[in-house]
Enzyme design. Structure first.
Site, PDB file in Angstrom:
ATOM      1  N   LYS A  32       0.854  -1.197   0.000  1.00 31.05           N
ATOM      2  CA  LYS A  32       0.000   0.000   0.000  1.00 31.05           C
ATOM      3  C   LYS A  32       0.889   1.245   0.000  1.00 31.05           C
ATOM      4  CE  LYS A  32      -2.355   1.598   3.779  1.00 31.05           C
ATOM      5  NZ  LYS A  32      -2.167   3.058   3.881  1.00 31.05           N
ATOM      6  N   ASP A  59      -3.432   4.381  -1.868  1.00 32.14           N
ATOM      7  CA  ASP A  59      -4.363   4.842  -0.827  1.00 32.14           C
ATOM      8  C   ASP A  59      -4.351   6.369  -0.763  1.00 32.14           C
ATOM      9  OD1 ASP A  59      -5.856   5.072   1.523  1.00 32.14           O
ATOM     10  OD2 ASP A  59      -4.205   4.459   2.835  1.00 32.14           O
ATOM     11  N   LYS A  61      -7.355   8.280  -1.092  1.00 33.14           N
ATOM     12  CA  LYS A  61      -8.632   8.726  -0.500  1.00 33.14           C
ATOM     13  C   LYS A  61      -9.181   9.993  -1.141  1.00 33.14           C
ATOM     14  CE  LYS A  61      -7.620   6.823   4.139  1.00 33.14           C
ATOM     15  NZ  LYS A  61      -6.173   6.579   4.125  1.00 33.14           N
ATOM     16  N   ASP A  64     -13.809  15.005  -3.794  1.00 31.45           N
ATOM     17  CA  ASP A  64     -13.954  16.323  -4.423  1.00 31.45           C
ATOM     18  C   ASP A  64     -15.232  16.291  -5.262  1.00 31.45           C
ATOM     19  OD1 ASP A  64     -13.403  18.878  -5.638  1.00 31.45           O
ATOM     20  OD2 ASP A  64     -11.269  18.520  -5.333  1.00 31.45           O
ATOM     21  N   THR A 119     -11.395   5.896  11.161  1.00 33.08           N
ATOM     22  CA  THR A 119     -11.429   5.369  12.536  1.00 33.08           C
ATOM     23  C   THR A 119     -11.111   6.456  13.558  1.00 33.08           C
ATOM     24  OG1 THR A 119      -9.262   4.488  11.977  1.00 33.08           O
ATOM     25  CG2 THR A 119     -11.040   2.915  12.148  1.00 33.08           C
ATOM     26  N   ARG A 211       3.003  -1.479  10.875  1.00 36.99           N
ATOM     27  CA  ARG A 211       4.108  -1.647  11.812  1.00 36.99           C
ATOM     28  C   ARG A 211       4.381  -3.070  12.268  1.00 36.99           C
ATOM     29  NH1 ARG A 211       1.736   3.271  15.076  1.00 36.99           N
ATOM     30  NH2 ARG A 211      -0.064   2.408  13.976  1.00 36.99           N
TER      31      ARG A 211
END
Ligand code: C5P
Length: 232
Positions: A32, A59, A61, A64, A119, A211
């Site tokens: 990603k 990614d 996002k 508009d 989130t 991570r």
């Protein structure tokens, strides 16, 4: 595409990314690329990683007006990535325009998935800042349903929501789930986490792991552990 583990390349320079990817000799993980890396290095980083044989989830996002998103998606479709995304909050017309923009002349296109609610948004922020008073769960499911109606392929969601998304939008509607940790690993700043095996049991189609792999002393072993727990 079947179940797979996607490694989040949350690095800020090409050098860091290449030295990380060079550790992987016998496997080419799905990766990603997020805003930080894309804005730092531009489209060339996408082309280079693709040339090295990796599948890519870009990614960025998008959110508009429909015409702008359509044109931006048309540019992204030329990068030959495997998954792109946008914010479902941009509405059904914006998502439909995105599908149109992403579709190449031969009818092919990358998969397109929607972020439902970030989130980082909780019910207090929704009520106070966004002026939405509905329960978060029902907003997430409505956004997922809007994405399905607009012709998208799936959503980014917590593994905890994957089962419900599938029951509302169908089993073939993809659930791509971040917030993954090993049972014996650090949770860090993620609030709601699941193990790769837990995500598999919850029915997630893809897990996004950052991570737990990138900060591991042996990233290749950590990646392989994710694959064996999640894919089997
Ligand atoms: O390091 P960690 O596994 O927490 O990284 C998760 C990745 O998934 C990061 O790139 C993060 O931006 C992304 N993500 C997330 N939660 C979302 C959407 C994306 O953690 N709701």
């Amino acid at each position: 595409m079947g179940k797979d583990v996607i490694i989040a390349l949350d690095f800020s320079s090409a050098e860091e990314v290449y030295s990380f990817l060079d550790k992987f000799q016998d496997v080419k993980p799905f990766v990603k690329i997020g805003m930080e890396l894309f804005y730092a290095e531009g489209p060339s980083i996408v082309r280079e990683i693709k040339k090295r044989g990796h599948k890519i989830f870009l990614d960025l996002k998008l959110h508009d007006i429909p015409n702008t998103v359509k044109k931006a998606m048309s540019v992204l479709s030329r990068l030959d990535v495997d998954i792109c995304n946008l914010h479902a909050a941009g509405s059904v017309p914006m998502m439909k325009a995105a599908v149109e923009g992403l579709t190449r002349e031969d009818g092919s296109r990358p998969l397109l998935i929607a972020v439902t609610l970030l989130t980082s948004i909780d019910s207090e922020i929704m009520e106070r800042d966004v002026l939405i008073e509905k329960p978060i769960d029902s907003v997430i499911m409505q956004y997922a349903e809007n994405a399905r109606k607009a012709g998208l392929d799936g959503v980014v969601c917590s593994a905890l929501e994957a089962g419900k998304v599938h029951s509302v939008c169908g089993e073939s509607f993809l659930t791509v789930t971040p917030g993954i940790r090993f049972a014996d690993g650090d949770v860090g700043d993620q609030k709601r986490v699941m193990t790769p095996a837990g995500a598999r049991a919850a029915g997630a189609d893809y897990i996004v792991v950052g991570r737990a792999v990138t900060a591991s002393e042996d990233p290749v072993a950590a990646y392989k552990r994710c694959v064996s727990e999640f894919v089997g």
